[in-house]
Scaffold this active site. Structure first.
Site, short mmCIF file in Angstrom:
data_model
loop_
_atom_site.label_atom_id
_atom_site.label_comp_id
_atom_site.label_asym_id
_atom_site.label_seq_id
_atom_site.Cartn_x
_atom_site.Cartn_y
_atom_site.Cartn_z
N CYS A 162 0.81 -1.19 -0.06
CA CYS A 162 0.12 -0.04 0.11
C CYS A 162 0.84 1.20 0.06
CB CYS A 162 -0.90 0.20 1.17
SG CYS A 162 -2.16 -1.23 1.10
N LYS A 168 0.54 2.95 -3.20
CA LYS A 168 -0.67 3.66 -3.99
C LYS A 168 -0.61 5.30 -3.98
CE LYS A 168 -3.77 0.04 -2.42
NZ LYS A 168 -4.82 -0.35 -1.66
N ASP A 203 -14.22 2.81 -2.15
CA ASP A 203 -13.70 1.61 -1.72
C ASP A 203 -12.68 1.03 -2.58
OD1 ASP A 203 -14.23 -1.03 -0.47
OD2 ASP A 203 -16.31 -0.39 0.14
N ASP A 204 -12.31 -0.33 -1.98
CA ASP A 204 -11.30 -1.09 -3.15
C ASP A 204 -11.98 -1.96 -4.25
OD1 ASP A 204 -9.23 0.10 -1.75
OD2 ASP A 204 -9.13 -1.52 -0.36
N ASP A 252 -5.77 -4.82 -8.50
CA ASP A 252 -4.60 -4.35 -7.76
C ASP A 252 -3.24 -4.59 -8.41
OD1 ASP A 252 -5.59 -3.64 -5.09
OD2 ASP A 252 -6.11 -5.79 -4.40
N ASP A 263 -10.15 -7.58 -0.78
CA ASP A 263 -11.01 -6.53 -1.11
C ASP A 263 -12.41 -7.38 -1.29
OD1 ASP A 263 -8.91 -4.82 -1.07
OD2 ASP A 263 -8.55 -4.80 -3.27
#
Length: 129
Positions: A14, A17, A47-48, A65, A88
């Site tokens: 992450c 990101k 949201d993911d 992802d 997710d």
């Protein structure tokens, strides 16, 4: 000499990101093309995964992802990346049905056979899911 995959990542997982504020700036002018009555979770939710109602009691969840190396072992990297992507779907109460690999690989920098190990790690996790 062993190859350290993590040396090719500027951050892990992450940490790579785009920060939420910057991402919001980029997507703020985008609008959905899905009928708003069937779009349960979209861009505005942050949201993911997205959720689109297919039937009264059935929705499709979709997520994507890209996961930079957080470990040096390619098989473990694939396992970690797949587990992250599956999370997710689970976080939204979904059940994984199909997965698509998006592989960006610097073939001139990293041996291509390592990519197969990464994908095998991901496939093993998905098979268990």
């Amino acid at each position: 000499m062993s190859l350290r995959l993590t040396q090719y990542a500027h951050g892990g997982g992450c940490a790579c990101k785009i920060p939420p504020g910057e991402l919001e700036e980029v997507v703020k002018g985008l609008t959905s093309t899905v009928d708003s009555t069937d779009l349960l979770v979209g861009l505005e939710n942050g949201d993911d995964a997205a959720a689109v109602r297919l039937q009264d009691d059935l929705a499709l969840l979709a997520t994507t992802d890209f996961f930079t190396p957080v470990v040096d072992d390619p098989y473990d990297w694939g396992r970690i990346a797949a587990t992250n992507a599956l999370s997710d779907i689970y976080a939204m109460g979904g059940r994984p049905v199909v997965a698509v690999n998006l592989l960006g690989w610097p073939r001139d920098t990293l041996p291509f056979d390592l990519a197969a190990d990464v994908l095998r790690g991901g496939m093993d996790v998905c098979s268990r899911a």
